[in-house]
Write a protein that holds these residues in place. Structure first.
Motif, PDB file in Angstrom:
ATOM      1  N   GLU A 110       6.828   1.177   1.500  1.00  3.42           N
ATOM      2  CA  GLU A 110       6.652   0.534   0.196  1.00  3.42           C
ATOM      3  C   GLU A 110       6.809   1.562  -0.923  1.00  3.42           C
ATOM      4  OE1 GLU A 110       3.385  -2.379  -1.877  1.00  3.42           O
ATOM      5  OE2 GLU A 110       2.641  -0.576  -0.873  1.00  3.42           O
ATOM      6  N   THR A 160       4.670  -5.624   0.377  1.00  4.73           N
ATOM      7  CA  THR A 160       3.380  -5.706  -0.301  1.00  4.73           C
ATOM      8  C   THR A 160       2.515  -6.799   0.319  1.00  4.73           C
ATOM      9  OG1 THR A 160       4.383  -4.915  -2.342  1.00  4.73           O
ATOM     10  CG2 THR A 160       2.262  -6.025  -2.548  1.00  4.73           C
ATOM     11  N   GLU A 164      -1.022  -6.150   2.266  1.00  3.40           N
ATOM     12  CA  GLU A 164      -2.256  -6.818   1.838  1.00  3.40           C
ATOM     13  C   GLU A 164      -2.900  -7.581   2.992  1.00  3.40           C
ATOM     14  OE1 GLU A 164      -3.984  -6.375  -0.978  1.00  3.40           O
ATOM     15  OE2 GLU A 164      -2.442  -4.872  -1.395  1.00  3.40           O
TER      16      GLU A 164
END
Length: 173
Positions: A110, A160, A164
């Motif tokens: 990321e 992302t 999460e």
């Protein structure tokens, strides 16, 4: 119910173990005797699974602390025999460690995706970072076609979201 059987009945754990040891490994786990310690030769004979597959499965499980052994030495021949037992009580620790590794890799990816600007060859589908594209004058080194800007927003959003979800599963949220 046997703890190993209970563990293998959980679909998520079963999927994890399948990824780890494959179909033959799962067959071994399903047929592994519930009591005592067993040699790899005895396990192969009692389950009908190839000895090399049994050994491979046991060593893979050992690396994740899902199996353990102790050695005994035959004083007459000098041969060592390894007696194995399963440690399915460590399954959640093994899964957590693997999730932490995936979390770290995805976080690094990321960061890489966020910190770079990308260019793509529409013909070859090769992707280049800005410095590499600049070094080729924004032309594909394979076919010579001009490179276009590559929007990595979909990939970044997916990374992302996955990060999460893992954070939430691990209790980092």
């Amino acid at each position: 119910m046997d703890p190993t059987e209970e563990t293998l009945n959980n679909p998520a754990i079963r999927a994890y173990l399948f990824r780890l040891v494959g179909e033959e490994g799962l067959n071994l786990l399903e047929r592994f005797p519930t009591e005592g310690e067993h040699s790899d030769e005895d396990l192969a004979a009692s389950t009908g699974i190839n000895l090399n597959s049994v050994r491979h499965t046991l060593y893979t499980l050992y690396e994740k602390r899902l199996a353990e052994y102790h050695r005994i030495k035959n004083n007459e021949t000098g041969w060592l025999t390894y007696l194995w037992q399963l440690r399915t009580d460590h399954i959640y620790d093994a899964i957590r460690e693997d999730m932490e590794l995936v979390f770290d890799k995805l976080s690094r990816r990321e960061r890489y995706e966020e910190e770079n600007d990308f260019y793509i060859c529409k013909d070859c589908h090769l992707i280049f970072t800005f410095p590499k594209a600049m070094n080729t004058d924004f032309k594909c080194p394979d076919c010579g076609q001009p490179l276009g800007h590559f929007d990595n927003e979909v990939l970044l959003t997916s990374l992302t979201d996955r990060i999460e979800a893992i954070k939430k599963s691990l209790g980092h949220a």
